[in-house]
Design a protein around this motif. Structure first.
Motif, PDB file in Angstrom:
ATOM      1  N   HIS A   1      70.667  -9.984  52.868  1.00 34.33           N
ATOM      2  CA  HIS A   1      71.444  -8.988  53.601  1.00 34.33           C
ATOM      3  C   HIS A   1      72.809  -8.780  52.962  1.00 34.33           C
ATOM      4  CE1 HIS A   1      71.058  -6.449  57.090  1.00 34.33           C
ATOM      5  NE2 HIS A   1      72.318  -6.679  57.413  1.00 34.33           N
ATOM      6  N   ILE A   2      73.354  -9.804  52.343  1.00 37.51           N
ATOM      7  CA  ILE A   2      74.609  -9.634  51.599  1.00 37.51           C
ATOM      8  C   ILE A   2      74.395  -8.639  50.452  1.00 37.51           C
ATOM      9  CG2 ILE A   2      76.203 -10.808  50.023  1.00 37.51           C
ATOM     10  CD1 ILE A   2      75.934 -13.260  51.916  1.00 37.51           C
ATOM     11  N   LEU A   3      73.290  -8.784  49.728  1.00 35.88           N
ATOM     12  CA  LEU A   3      72.961  -7.831  48.662  1.00 35.88           C
ATOM     13  C   LEU A   3      72.738  -6.430  49.215  1.00 35.88           C
ATOM     14  CD1 LEU A   3      70.582  -9.710  46.188  1.00 35.88           C
ATOM     15  CD2 LEU A   3      72.721  -8.556  45.621  1.00 35.88           C
ATOM     16  N   PHE A   4      72.034  -6.358  50.352  1.00 41.54           N
ATOM     17  CA  PHE A   4      71.732  -5.063  50.960  1.00 41.54           C
ATOM     18  C   PHE A   4      73.012  -4.334  51.354  1.00 41.54           C
ATOM     19  CE2 PHE A   4      71.074  -2.703  54.965  1.00 41.54           C
ATOM     20  CZ  PHE A   4      70.212  -1.713  54.518  1.00 41.54           C
ATOM     21  N   THR A   5      73.941  -5.044  52.014  1.00 45.88           N
ATOM     22  CA  THR A   5      75.171  -4.392  52.462  1.00 45.88           C
ATOM     23  C   THR A   5      76.057  -4.022  51.277  1.00 45.88           C
ATOM     24  OG1 THR A   5      76.191  -6.579  52.791  1.00 45.88           O
ATOM     25  CG2 THR A   5      75.183  -5.531  54.710  1.00 45.88           C
ATOM     26  N   ALA A   6      75.973  -4.788  50.187  1.00 45.38           N
ATOM     27  CA  ALA A   6      76.772  -4.458  48.997  1.00 45.38           C
ATOM     28  C   ALA A   6      76.306  -3.156  48.353  1.00 45.38           C
ATOM     29  CB  ALA A   6      76.686  -5.596  47.987  1.00 45.38           C
ATOM     30  N   ALA A   7      75.034  -2.823  48.561  1.00 42.88           N
ATOM     31  CA  ALA A   7      74.474  -1.612  47.952  1.00 42.88           C
ATOM     32  C   ALA A   7      74.762  -0.363  48.763  1.00 42.88           C
ATOM     33  CB  ALA A   7      72.966  -1.779  47.778  1.00 42.88           C
ATOM     34  N   LEU A   8      75.276  -0.524  49.983  1.00 43.23           N
ATOM     35  CA  LEU A   8      75.532   0.641  50.837  1.00 43.23           C
ATOM     36  C   LEU A   8      76.761   1.414  50.392  1.00 43.23           C
ATOM     37  CD1 LEU A   8      74.809  -0.916  54.348  1.00 43.23           C
ATOM     38  CD2 LEU A   8      73.310   0.502  52.950  1.00 43.23           C
TER      39      LEU A   8
ATOM     40  N   GLU B   1      79.567 -13.011  43.245  1.00 42.40           N
ATOM     41  CA  GLU B   1      79.610 -11.978  42.209  1.00 42.40           C
ATOM     42  C   GLU B   1      78.209 -11.610  41.763  1.00 42.40           C
ATOM     43  OE1 GLU B   1      82.038 -12.904  38.885  1.00 42.40           O
ATOM     44  OE2 GLU B   1      83.922 -12.784  40.005  1.00 42.40           O
ATOM     45  N   PHE B   2      77.983 -10.314  41.613  1.00 43.25           N
ATOM     46  CA  PHE B   2      76.697  -9.804  41.132  1.00 43.25           C
ATOM     47  C   PHE B   2      76.979  -8.775  40.044  1.00 43.25           C
ATOM     48  CE2 PHE B   2      73.113  -6.730  41.526  1.00 43.25           C
ATOM     49  CZ  PHE B   2      72.091  -7.578  41.140  1.00 43.25           C
ATOM     50  N   ARG B   3      76.587  -9.105  38.827  1.00 40.98           N
ATOM     51  CA  ARG B   3      76.790  -8.217  37.676  1.00 40.98           C
ATOM     52  C   ARG B   3      78.254  -7.822  37.523  1.00 40.98           C
ATOM     53  NH1 ARG B   3      71.476  -4.221  38.219  1.00 40.98           N
ATOM     54  NH2 ARG B   3      69.909  -5.868  37.910  1.00 40.98           N
ATOM     55  N   GLY B   4      79.122  -8.813  37.695  1.00 43.59           N
ATOM     56  CA  GLY B   4      80.540  -8.586  37.473  1.00 43.59           C
ATOM     57  C   GLY B   4      81.295  -8.011  38.651  1.00 43.59           C
ATOM     58  N   HIS B   5      80.616  -7.793  39.772  1.00 44.40           N
ATOM     59  CA  HIS B   5      81.262  -7.211  40.947  1.00 44.40           C
ATOM     60  C   HIS B   5      81.244  -8.217  42.096  1.00 44.40           C
ATOM     61  CE1 HIS B   5      81.347  -3.185  39.148  1.00 44.40           C
ATOM     62  NE2 HIS B   5      80.111  -3.427  38.734  1.00 44.40           N
ATOM     63  N   VAL B   6      82.372  -8.319  42.809  1.00 45.21           N
ATOM     64  CA  VAL B   6      82.424  -9.161  44.000  1.00 45.21           C
ATOM     65  C   VAL B   6      81.714  -8.428  45.131  1.00 45.21           C
ATOM     66  CG1 VAL B   6      83.904 -10.230  45.729  1.00 45.21           C
ATOM     67  CG2 VAL B   6      84.566 -10.283  43.311  1.00 45.21           C
ATOM     68  N   ILE B   7      80.690  -9.052  45.686  1.00 42.73           N
ATOM     69  CA  ILE B   7      79.900  -8.387  46.731  1.00 42.73           C
ATOM     70  C   ILE B   7      80.015  -9.085  48.083  1.00 42.73           C
ATOM     71  CG2 ILE B   7      78.245  -7.503  45.048  1.00 42.73           C
ATOM     72  CD1 ILE B   7      76.297  -9.715  46.079  1.00 42.73           C
TER      73      ILE B   7
ATOM     74  N   ALA C   1      70.226 -19.810  47.566  1.00 46.62           N
ATOM     75  CA  ALA C   1      69.541 -18.556  47.877  1.00 46.62           C
ATOM     76  C   ALA C   1      70.132 -17.398  47.079  1.00 46.62           C
ATOM     77  CB  ALA C   1      69.632 -18.272  49.372  1.00 46.62           C
ATOM     78  N   LEU C   2      71.455 -17.391  46.915  1.00 45.24           N
ATOM     79  CA  LEU C   2      72.097 -16.339  46.124  1.00 45.24           C
ATOM     80  C   LEU C   2      71.724 -16.444  44.652  1.00 45.24           C
ATOM     81  CD1 LEU C   2      75.608 -16.487  47.809  1.00 45.24           C
ATOM     82  CD2 LEU C   2      74.068 -14.515  47.858  1.00 45.24           C
ATOM     83  N   ALA C   3      71.670 -17.678  44.134  1.00 43.53           N
ATOM     84  CA  ALA C   3      71.337 -17.881  42.726  1.00 43.53           C
ATOM     85  C   ALA C   3      69.949 -17.333  42.400  1.00 43.53           C
ATOM     86  CB  ALA C   3      71.416 -19.367  42.379  1.00 43.53           C
ATOM     87  N   GLN C   4      69.024 -17.449  43.338  1.00 42.68           N
ATOM     88  CA  GLN C   4      67.685 -16.905  43.134  1.00 42.68           C
ATOM     89  C   GLN C   4      67.701 -15.389  42.992  1.00 42.68           C
ATOM     90  OE1 GLN C   4      65.375 -18.336  46.439  1.00 42.68           O
ATOM     91  NE2 GLN C   4      65.358 -20.443  45.712  1.00 42.68           N
ATOM     92  N   ARG C   5      68.786 -14.774  43.446  1.00 44.14           N
ATOM     93  CA  ARG C   5      68.933 -13.320  43.370  1.00 44.14           C
ATOM     94  C   ARG C   5      69.980 -12.930  42.328  1.00 44.14           C
ATOM     95  NH1 ARG C   5      67.289 -15.268  47.932  1.00 44.14           N
ATOM     96  NH2 ARG C   5      65.855 -14.103  49.274  1.00 44.14           N
ATOM     97  N   TYR C   6      70.281 -13.857  41.440  1.00 45.77           N
ATOM     98  CA  TYR C   6      71.213 -13.638  40.329  1.00 45.77           C
ATOM     99  C   TYR C   6      72.633 -13.339  40.809  1.00 45.77           C
ATOM    100  CZ  TYR C   6      66.698 -13.220  38.077  1.00 45.77           C
ATOM    101  OH  TYR C   6      65.408 -13.455  37.664  1.00 45.77           O
ATOM    102  N   VAL C   7      72.981 -13.902  41.956  1.00 46.47           N
ATOM    103  CA  VAL C   7      74.344 -13.791  42.479  1.00 46.47           C
ATOM    104  C   VAL C   7      75.023 -15.133  42.277  1.00 46.47           C
ATOM    105  CG1 VAL C   7      75.758 -13.370  44.515  1.00 46.47           C
ATOM    106  CG2 VAL C   7      73.630 -12.089  44.192  1.00 46.47           C
ATOM    107  N   THR C   8      76.238 -15.098  41.720  1.00 45.66           N
ATOM    108  CA  THR C   8      76.983 -16.321  41.433  1.00 45.66           C
ATOM    109  C   THR C   8      78.008 -16.587  42.536  1.00 45.66           C
ATOM    110  OG1 THR C   8      76.767 -15.923  39.055  1.00 45.66           O
ATOM    111  CG2 THR C   8      78.454 -17.495  39.769  1.00 45.66           C
ATOM    112  N   ALA C   9      78.016 -17.814  43.029  1.00 49.90           N
ATOM    113  CA  ALA C   9      79.026 -18.231  44.007  1.00 49.90           C
ATOM    114  C   ALA C   9      80.148 -18.940  43.263  1.00 49.90           C
ATOM    115  CB  ALA C   9      78.403 -19.149  45.050  1.00 49.90           C
ATOM    116  N   LYS C  10      81.368 -18.411  43.348  1.00 47.40           N
ATOM    117  CA  LYS C  10      82.518 -18.991  42.659  1.00 47.40           C
ATOM    118  C   LYS C  10      83.511 -19.534  43.672  1.00 47.40           C
ATOM    119  CE  LYS C  10      82.316 -16.294  38.391  1.00 47.40           C
ATOM    120  NZ  LYS C  10      83.085 -15.461  37.444  1.00 47.40           N
ATOM    121  N   ARG C  11      83.875 -20.798  43.516  1.00 43.54           N
ATOM    122  CA  ARG C  11      84.784 -21.461  44.444  1.00 43.54           C
ATOM    123  C   ARG C  11      86.221 -21.011  44.188  1.00 43.54           C
ATOM    124  NH1 ARG C  11      87.696 -26.340  44.344  1.00 43.54           N
ATOM    125  NH2 ARG C  11      87.855 -27.424  46.351  1.00 43.54           N
TER     126      ARG C  11
END
Length: 238
Positions: free
Chosen positions: A231-238, A55-61, A36-46
């Protein structure tokens, strides 16, 4: 008769088609969320076993560990481990509940697989539900019913589109009574799917698996991981 038993025949008739559309093997909690995150261009790093950062555009969200995302604060987790505090918060927000202190250790175990208690009155069969809430929405509601064909087996049923609106609101109110809790499962007991009257919160589980909500025994399932990712993306934008 249990209120959910009437749903079994039509849902079973459709289940082969539903199952055919599901991945094989079924995805795990972390796989569902990562997709679901990948569809929103968010990378999950183990980072380590069972622990990930997003990570989204170089930022940990955000992040994920043992089914718990950063939508769950440390304070809310401490509160959920203390039944007396949880009761106080539910009472403060006037959320009806049936959380007792004596057997609290049992109440705070994951609800699935479900255990149903029998009723002394054959006409009185309470409905046990689990609503997975994200933000202020009950994204998925699954019910539990004894399988009439297999003694001792409990079936999970997607009843999201069948429950009265007030039942979903009861679950959201329960989750929102816990400060810092933006996602998690709220376990409910109601008299039927048609009314929230008399319904109570019987537990809140921030570690609940999303898998049964995506892949219930009967019914299509609901995209809980997508709601979490959004919602993870939404809260990261606040």
């Amino acid at each position: 008769m249990h209120p959910l038993l009437s749903l079994l025949p039509p849902l079973r008739a459709q289940q082969d088609q539903v199952n055919a559309a599901r991945p094989d093997p079924l995805l795990s909690d972390s796989q569902l969320l990562a997709a679901a995150l990948a569809q929103r261009y968010v990378t999950a790093k183990r980072i380590t076993e069972g622990r990930w950062v997003f990570e989204f555009r170089g930022h940990v969200i955000g992040g994920f560990a043992n089914r718990v995302t950063t939508l769950v604060s440390a304070h809310s987790r401490r509160l959920l481990r203390d039944p007396e505090q949880l009761r106080a918060h539910l009472d403060l927000m006037e959320v009806p509940h049936a959380i007792e202190l004596d057997d609290a250790s049992e109440q705070f175990q994951p609800m699935l697989p479900l255990e149903l208690e029998g009723s002394p009155n054959e006409e009185d069969h309470p409905v046990v539900l689990q609503a997975y809430c994200v933000g202020k929405e009950a994204v998925s509601v699954i019910g539990a019913v004894p399988d009439p064909d297999h003694t001792g087996k409990i079936l999970t049923i997607d009843v999201t589109d069948r429950v009265e609106e007030g039942i979903g609101q009861l679950a959201v109110d329960g989750m929102c009574s816990v400060p810092g809790l933006l996602a998690g499962a709220v376990n409910l007991q109601v008299s039927s799917l048609e009314t929230a009257e008399g319904g109570v919160v019987i537990g809140i589980d921030e570690m609940a698996s999303t898998v049964p909500h995506h892949y219930p025994d009967l019914g299509p399932g609901q995209p809980v991981a997508e709601a979490l990712a959004e919602h993870i993306l939404f809260t990261a934008a606040l």
